[in-house]
Design an enzyme around this catalytic site. Structure first.
Site, mmCIF file in Angstrom:
data_model
loop_
_atom_site.group_PDB
_atom_site.id
_atom_site.type_symbol
_atom_site.label_atom_id
_atom_site.label_comp_id
_atom_site.label_asym_id
_atom_site.label_seq_id
_atom_site.Cartn_x
_atom_site.Cartn_y
_atom_site.Cartn_z
ATOM 1 N N SER A 132 0.852 -1.192 -0.037
ATOM 2 C CA SER A 132 -0.123 -0.066 -0.138
ATOM 3 C C SER A 132 1.046 1.226 0.114
ATOM 4 O O SER A 132 2.099 1.122 0.510
ATOM 5 C CB SER A 132 -0.959 0.089 1.419
ATOM 6 O OG SER A 132 -1.402 1.351 1.493
ATOM 7 N N TYR A 145 -2.090 -0.811 10.497
ATOM 8 C CA TYR A 145 -2.151 -0.980 9.014
ATOM 9 C C TYR A 145 -0.672 -0.493 8.239
ATOM 10 O O TYR A 145 -0.154 -1.236 7.600
ATOM 11 C CB TYR A 145 -3.437 -0.180 8.246
ATOM 12 C CG TYR A 145 -3.356 -0.700 6.904
ATOM 13 C CD1 TYR A 145 -4.018 -1.839 6.597
ATOM 14 C CD2 TYR A 145 -3.087 0.463 5.650
ATOM 15 C CE1 TYR A 145 -4.046 -1.996 4.989
ATOM 16 C CE2 TYR A 145 -3.179 -0.127 4.378
ATOM 17 C CZ TYR A 145 -3.776 -1.440 4.058
ATOM 18 O OH TYR A 145 -3.973 -1.685 2.736
ATOM 19 N N LYS A 149 2.157 -2.804 6.471
ATOM 20 C CA LYS A 149 2.520 -2.699 5.067
ATOM 21 C C LYS A 149 3.953 -2.230 4.810
ATOM 22 O O LYS A 149 4.652 -2.802 4.058
ATOM 23 C CB LYS A 149 1.371 -1.554 4.412
ATOM 24 C CG LYS A 149 0.111 -2.251 4.009
ATOM 25 C CD LYS A 149 0.082 -3.458 3.519
ATOM 26 C CE LYS A 149 -1.305 -3.847 3.318
ATOM 27 N NZ LYS A 149 -1.305 -5.213 2.494
#
Length: 240
Positions: A132, A145, A149
Site C-alpha cells: 500500500s 495498517y 504494510k
C-alpha cells in the site's frame, strides 16, 4: 501469443476488488489462474467470467491445508499475494484483538503464503506482495495498517535478494485508496473523502483494473529485470 500463455498464477483475496480484477487480467493475458477467496459465490461468479481460465478455490489463506496445497504445486509461476484487511482506529483506541487480527492477516499470512510459493517455484517465478502507499508513509487511524504494510515492503526486499540466485523475482504493488467493497464505507464520510482526494495530485482514484494492469506488467516478460522494488500506483500521493 498472449504474454502469459502457459503460466499458472495463484491469486489470493480474489473474490472482490483488486484481487478479482487481477485474476481476470491474468486470465485475459493467457494464464491459468487459481483464484482463492473464502466466499464460494464470489468465486463462482469470477469463474464464469474467466472464459475457462479461472479455477475457483475456496480457502482461508491462514489454513495449514491451503499452505500445503501451494507447496505441492509443480507448475506455479506467479503468486499475487493479495489477501489482507484493515480496521482503521486511532492508536489509543486499538484493542489487542484488532492488533492481533491485522498482524496475523497482513504480515503472518503474507509471509507464510510467500514462503510456500517460494518452495514451489522454479526459475522464472514471480511473487507480487500486495502493499500500500501506507507502506511508505504514515496516516491517521492507520498505525497498525502502516506497520503491517511497511513490514510487507521489508519482506519484499529481503525475499528478492535471497531468491534472486534461484531466478525468482519478488516485487510489491503499493496502491493509493481504491474504491472497493473493503473501502466504500469509508468514502461515505465527506471529510475523509475530501482528505483523500486532496492528497492525490492526479485528483482522482484508481479503479481495481488500474492496479491489476500494474500487476500484469510486473509479472510479464517486460519486467524481467525488476525485483526488490515497490510500484506505487498512488496518483502522486507519496511524491508530496
Amino acid at each position: 501469443m498472449a504474454a502469459l500463455d502457459g503460466k499458472t498464477a495463484l491469486v489470493t483475496g480474489a473474490g472482490r476488488g483488486i484481487g478479482r480484477a487481477t485474476a481476470l487480467a491474468l486470465a485475459q493475458a493467457g494464464a491459468r489462474v487459481i483464484a482463492v477467496a473464502r466466499t464460494q459465490a464470489d468465486l463462482d461468479e469470477l469463474a464464469r467470467e474467466g472464459a475457462g481460465r479461472i479455477e475457483p478455490l475456496a480457502a482461508d489463506v491462514r489454513d495449514e491445508a491451503f499452505l500445503a496445497r501451494i507447496e505441492a504445486m509443480e507448475d506455479l509461476d506467479i503468486l499475487v499475494n493479495n489477501a489482507g484487511g484493515n480496521r482503521p482506529k486511532l492508536m489509543v483506541d486499538v484493542d489487542d484483538e484488532t492488533l492481533d487480527w491485522m498482524i496475523d492477516l497482513n504480515i503472518r499470512s503474507v509471509y507464510r503464503v510467500a514462503r510456500a510459493a517460494a518452495r514451489a517455484m522454479g526459475a522464472g517465478g514471480v511473487i507480487v506482495n500486495m502493499s500500500s502507499q501506507m507502506g511508505h508513509v504514515g496516516s491517521p487511524k492507520r498505525t497498525v495498517y502502516c506497520m503491517t504494510k511497511h513490514a510487507v515492503e521489508g519482506l519484499t526486499k529481503a525475499m528478492a535478494v535471497e531468491l534472486a540466485p534461484r531466478g525468482i523475482r519478488v516485487v510489491s504493488v503499493a496502491p493509493t485508496f481504491v474504491v472497493t467493497p473493503m473501502t466504500q464505507d469509508m468514502f461515505e464520510d465527506p471529510e475523509f473523502k475530501r482528505f483523500v482526494y486532496d492528497m492525490v495530485p492526479l485528483g482522482e482514484l484508481p479503479a481495481p483494473e488500474d492496479i491489476a494492469q500494474s500487476i500484469l506488467f510486473l509479472v510479464s516478460p517486460g519486467a524481467r529485470f525488476v525485483t526488490g522494488d515497490s510500484l506505487r500506483v498512488d496518483g502522486g500521493w507519496t511524491a508530496r
